[in-house]
Design a protein around this motif. Structure first.
Motif, PDB file in Angstrom:
ATOM      1  N   GLU A 284       1.004  -1.090  -6.441  1.00  0.00           N
ATOM      2  CA  GLU A 284       1.680  -2.388  -6.399  1.00  0.00           C
ATOM      3  C   GLU A 284       1.770  -2.937  -4.979  1.00  0.00           C
ATOM      4  O   GLU A 284       1.616  -4.138  -4.757  1.00  0.00           O
ATOM      5  CB  GLU A 284       3.078  -2.263  -7.029  1.00  0.00           C
ATOM      6  N   GLU A 285       2.043  -2.074  -4.002  1.00  0.00           N
ATOM      7  CA  GLU A 285       2.080  -2.478  -2.594  1.00  0.00           C
ATOM      8  C   GLU A 285       1.224  -1.505  -1.801  1.00  0.00           C
ATOM      9  O   GLU A 285       1.258  -0.294  -2.045  1.00  0.00           O
ATOM     10  CB  GLU A 285       3.516  -2.473  -2.046  1.00  0.00           C
ATOM     11  N   ILE A 286       0.473  -2.031  -0.838  1.00  0.00           N
ATOM     12  CA  ILE A 286      -0.459  -1.210  -0.062  1.00  0.00           C
ATOM     13  C   ILE A 286      -0.257  -1.455   1.423  1.00  0.00           C
ATOM     14  O   ILE A 286       0.078  -2.571   1.837  1.00  0.00           O
ATOM     15  CB  ILE A 286      -1.930  -1.539  -0.443  1.00  0.00           C
ATOM     16  N   GLY A 287      -0.473  -0.407   2.221  1.00  0.00           N
ATOM     17  CA  GLY A 287      -0.478  -0.533   3.678  1.00  0.00           C
ATOM     18  C   GLY A 287       0.827  -1.043   4.245  1.00  0.00           C
ATOM     19  O   GLY A 287       1.896  -0.492   3.978  1.00  0.00           O
ATOM     20  N   GLU A 288       0.762  -2.104   5.045  1.00  0.00           N
ATOM     21  CA  GLU A 288       1.943  -2.629   5.716  1.00  0.00           C
ATOM     22  C   GLU A 288       2.967  -3.192   4.745  1.00  0.00           C
ATOM     23  O   GLU A 288       4.135  -3.365   5.106  1.00  0.00           O
ATOM     24  CB  GLU A 288       1.537  -3.714   6.719  1.00  0.00           C
ATOM     25  N   ASP A 289       2.549  -3.495   3.501  1.00  0.00           N
ATOM     26  CA  ASP A 289       3.470  -4.065   2.520  1.00  0.00           C
ATOM     27  C   ASP A 289       4.290  -3.010   1.805  1.00  0.00           C
ATOM     28  O   ASP A 289       5.229  -3.353   1.066  1.00  0.00           O
ATOM     29  CB  ASP A 289       2.699  -4.898   1.485  1.00  0.00           C
ATOM     30  N   THR A 290       3.962  -1.720   1.959  1.00  0.00           N
ATOM     31  CA  THR A 290       4.753  -0.671   1.331  1.00  0.00           C
ATOM     32  C   THR A 290       6.086  -0.513   2.056  1.00  0.00           C
ATOM     33  O   THR A 290       6.261  -1.003   3.177  1.00  0.00           O
ATOM     34  CB  THR A 290       4.009   0.674   1.362  1.00  0.00           C
ATOM     35  N   THR A 291       7.007   0.167   1.401  1.00  0.00           N
ATOM     36  CA  THR A 291       8.302   0.411   2.034  1.00  0.00           C
ATOM     37  C   THR A 291       8.125   1.175   3.338  1.00  0.00           C
ATOM     38  O   THR A 291       8.720   0.826   4.363  1.00  0.00           O
ATOM     39  CB  THR A 291       9.215   1.213   1.083  1.00  0.00           C
ATOM     40  N   PHE A 292       7.276   2.212   3.335  1.00  0.00           N
ATOM     41  CA  PHE A 292       7.059   2.978   4.566  1.00  0.00           C
ATOM     42  C   PHE A 292       6.349   2.139   5.610  1.00  0.00           C
ATOM     43  O   PHE A 292       6.670   2.207   6.804  1.00  0.00           O
ATOM     44  CB  PHE A 292       6.229   4.233   4.261  1.00  0.00           C
ATOM     45  N   GLY A 293       5.388   1.311   5.182  1.00  0.00           N
ATOM     46  CA  GLY A 293       4.707   0.433   6.127  1.00  0.00           C
ATOM     47  C   GLY A 293       5.663  -0.528   6.803  1.00  0.00           C
ATOM     48  O   GLY A 293       5.549  -0.806   8.000  1.00  0.00           O
ATOM     49  N   ARG A 294       6.622  -1.020   6.040  1.00  0.00           N
ATOM     50  CA  ARG A 294       7.601  -1.935   6.618  1.00  0.00           C
ATOM     51  C   ARG A 294       8.550  -1.205   7.561  1.00  0.00           C
ATOM     52  O   ARG A 294       8.999  -1.764   8.563  1.00  0.00           O
ATOM     53  CB  ARG A 294       8.388  -2.627   5.510  1.00  0.00           C
ATOM     54  N   VAL A 295       8.848   0.054   7.240  1.00  0.00           N
ATOM     55  CA  VAL A 295       9.682   0.844   8.150  1.00  0.00           C
ATOM     56  C   VAL A 295       8.982   0.996   9.499  1.00  0.00           C
ATOM     57  O   VAL A 295       9.577   0.763  10.557  1.00  0.00           O
ATOM     58  CB  VAL A 295       9.990   2.228   7.538  1.00  0.00           C
ATOM     59  N   VAL A 296       7.696   1.377   9.478  1.00  0.00           N
ATOM     60  CA  VAL A 296       6.942   1.532  10.718  1.00  0.00           C
ATOM     61  C   VAL A 296       6.886   0.212  11.473  1.00  0.00           C
ATOM     62  O   VAL A 296       7.081   0.152  12.695  1.00  0.00           O
ATOM     63  CB  VAL A 296       5.521   2.050  10.425  1.00  0.00           C
ATOM     64  N   GLN A 297       6.622  -0.882  10.742  1.00  0.00           N
ATOM     65  CA  GLN A 297       6.532  -2.191  11.377  1.00  0.00           C
ATOM     66  C   GLN A 297       7.853  -2.587  12.018  1.00  0.00           C
ATOM     67  O   GLN A 297       7.894  -3.112  13.134  1.00  0.00           O
ATOM     68  CB  GLN A 297       6.108  -3.234  10.344  1.00  0.00           C
TER      69      GLN A 297
END
Length: 692
Positions: A284-297
């Motif tokens: 459903e969400e990939i890369g920067e759009d995932t929850t973890f990706g947003r945490v890193v961002q």
């Protein structure tokens, strides 16, 4: 407008960041350059029609830095970091040996003998050969009409060479090179926390194709793809489990070491690890759009939210170099000593002022992120450490936000377990939250529930069904009948009356139960905050019960706008306000507060966007822990600044009156950087977000 991220190698201090920012913003079409020193990146916003990207890269290169191939790949493995630490130890020993030789050589006259024996041109060539990388930076900066820290040191080297003291100049260059390494090491050590997060980002995914499964890079996955995850592998996407069962280690998201079970229909997050089973997951969400990706961002972007201390330190470091140049000029005019002037130029450490705050803040932010706490910038760490007012939402924050059965009262000879079993069986087809509470209570007691027949739901009143051949009704007093002799005066609780074959059998009491650990957390928070107050939309009577239980002041029956007004009222009174909420209906108040803390926000976009600090799991112990983290981080920043200021005052004073020879001045130049690294490393070594 178009926005791009570029990875830039070679940035080690605030001066480097200013150089890169200035060079990029001179490019036609560029609107803004946001340099993130600790992430080693620059975010450039430019006019899309201008297409300035080749010119931006050229500007960075002309400024003396390198544009890396990728802004997302981590540069160092754990083994490389270990090697770096060993190299630092070796270089420290080399520096000590060089310093010892320099002091002895200066005191015993060895330098003067070498200068007589070795021709001056040869000494100059050795000095310029060893110092070429440093002198190149100075030359590039000069061509771009900028003064950097090495500019003053290079002037000092030139002055020493002009007076024939080429050995002194060579020793200064040696320590300049070592100082560069120390500064780079300090910055890279601070980046370790962020780099550890980036290392956890999945890079590959196994997706289903018509021809079978295929291993692809994460960038090739699109929403709707079906991803297969084997035991022990990281889940590469945010998605929903279609098939399979596994135990999921969610510590990368929540910081919680206890695993959770995942089965069809459950949501799972990228960077978490599946154990004990295979899963088929719809992406459903990939890369920067995932929850973890947003945490890193968010952690990378945290550097942009600088507190007042960091802003002051950045500005001061820019003014400090002209001050040192003036001090060196005054030293020469008053005392007439070239060597004392050289010592002043060499000993000053302006970069330490700029490193004092971000190194500590990034250490706290990165370590906290690994523990499930997302802090969006040093600005909020500083505000949290200085806050005096704590405002708390009730429903979903102090309490679970869903009813729980708190008491079971049986009458007329029926047991409590039997009363709960019959009521839960009757509620099996109910969609009411109170019906769900009854079922959860029966499940907790491991009661077997028979199927209900002839189920009937009466809106606003209750439910009725046939269970084990008896007619059971569960609902309010008007539906079932009141219980004579049973007190109904329980503020904040709701009675569910139960009848069996039209005869009252008992009462189930339901309430919004408090979260675990709230009282101990509030007791710890009272040591930091002067005012603690509940803000809730609940009725006055319900709010009063909860407030009395926790010993808090309260305001009840508030709409979202009223909560914002309450936050502003405290701020208008000169208070620094922290608001703790569930991150959904409290989003406006979280955004208005000086620091908004959203609880249990894993996967909740509203919370991640609105709050300044996001707790990725429902654990009240994290609230006093993050306050403690902020307090410790601010203390480290203050001690870093004091250490740097004291060093520079003493060192400049000693150098200006001739007590500090240039060789020793060069050796001392990196002392503040090492002090900042050692002091800030306390935030990396200790777990920043664990409850005491």
């Amino acid at each position: 407008m178009e926005r791009r991220e570029l990875a830039v190698d070679g940035m080690d201090c605030a001066g480097c960041a200013r150089s890169v920012k200035g060079a990029i913003e001179q490019v036609q079409g560029v609107q803004e350059a946001d340099v993130r020193l600790m992430a080693g990146k620059v975010v450039v916003t430019a006019n899309a029609n201008a297409q300035p990207w080749p010119a931006v890269s050229d500007a960075i290169e002309r400024a003396g830095y390198t544009v890396a191939d990728s802004a997302s790949e981590p540069k160092e493995s754990a083994a490389t970091q270990t090697h770096t630490r060993r190299s630092m130890g070796v270089l420290a020993a080399v520096a000590a040996a060089v310093l010892a030789m320099a002091v002895l050589g200066h005191g015993l006259g060895v330098f003067a003998w070498i200068e007589r024996v070795v021709p001056w041109p040869l000494g100059v060539a050795a000095t310029f050969g060893l110092g070429y990388p440093v002198f190149k930076k100075v030359a590039v900066a000069t061509l771009n009409r900028r003064i950097i820290a090495h500019t003053l040191m290079a002037v000092g080297v030139a002055a020493a060479l002009a007076t024939g003291e080429w050995v002194t100049a060579l020793i200064i260059v040696i320590f300049m090179r070592l100082g560069d390494y120390v500064e780079s090491f300090t910055t890279e050590r601070a980046r370790d926390a962020l780099r550890t997060l980036v290392h956890q980002t999945p890079q590959q995914a196994r997706i289903e194709r018509e021809s079978g499964t295929e291993q692809v890079s994460i960038g090739e996955v699109v929403p709707g793809d079906v991803v297969q995850v084997r035991p022990g592998e990281k889940i590469p996407v945010d998605g929903t489990v279609l098939e399979g069962h596994a135990t999921i280690d969610q510590s990368a998201i929540t910081g919680e070491s206890m695993p959770v079970e995942a089965m069809p229909g459950d949501s799972v997050f990228a960077a978490t690890v599946a154990h004990g089973g295979r899963l088929r997951i719809r992406a459903e969400e990939i890369g920067e759009d995932t929850t973890f990706g947003r945490v890193v961002q968010m952690v990378e972007e945290a550097e942009a939210h600088r507190g007042r201390m960091q802003q002051w330190a950045d500005q001061f470091s820019g003014y400090y170099l002209p001050f040192v140049a003036a001090a060196a000029g005054a030293t020469y005019l008053i005392g007439g000593s070239i060597m004392a002037t050289v010592a002043v130029l060499v000993v000053a450490c302006s970069c330490a002022f700029a490193l004092a705050t971000p190194v500590a803040m990034l250490a706290a932010i990165g370590t906290s992120a690994r523990q499930g706490v997302l802090i969006k910038g040093g600005k909020y760490i500083e505000a949290l450490a200085q806050a005096d007012t704590l405002l708390i939402d009730k429903t979903g924050t102090l309490t679970l936000g869903e009813p729980r059965i708190t008491d079971v009262i049986s009458i007329n000879g029926i047991t409590e377990a039997e009363l709960l079993r019959l009521a839960a069986a009757t509620e099996q087809h109910s969609e009411h939250p109170l019906g769900a509470a009854v079922r959860r209570a029966a499940t907790a007691r491991e009661l077997d529930l028979p199927p209900p027949h002839d189920f009937e739901a009466v809106p606003g009143r209750g439910v009725r069904a046939t269970v084990d051949g008896t007619t059971v009704a569960v609902g309010n007093a008007s539906f079932v009948g009141n219980a004579p002799g049973i007190s109904t005066n329980r503020p904040g609780q709701t009675p569910l009356y139960v009848s069996v074959d039209d005869e009252l059998a008992g009462v189930l009491w339901a309430a919004d139960a408090e979260r675990a650990g709230v009282q101990s957390a509030l007791d710890a928070l009272r040591n930091h905050f002067d005012t603690l107050e509940i803000l809730t939309g609940d009725a006055e009577q319900t709010a009063e019960v909860v407030a009395e239980r926790f010993g808090l002041a309260y305001r009840a029956e508030l709409l979202p706008d009223d909560k914002i007004a309450a936050v502003r009222a405290h701020q208008d009174a000169g208070r620094t306000v922290v608001m703790v909420g569930d991150g959904v209906n409290d989003a406006p108040a979280l955004a208005q507060a000086d620091v908004g803390i959203a609880m249990g926000a894993g996967g909740t976009d509203v919370a991640i966007d609105a709050a300044h600090i996001v707790l990725m799991r429902d654990d009240w112990a994290l609230v006093p822990a993050v306050v403690q983290t902020a307090t410790r981080a601010l203390g480290v920043v203050k001690s870093n600044l004091v250490l740097t200021a004291v060093y520079n005052m003493l060192a400049l004073g000693a150098a200006s009156v001739g007590y500090l020879p240039p060789v020793l001045a060069a050796a001392l130049h990196s002392i503040p950087d090492l002090g900042i690294l050692a002091n800030s490393s306390r935030l990396l070594r200790r777990s920043s977000v664990t409850a005491d």
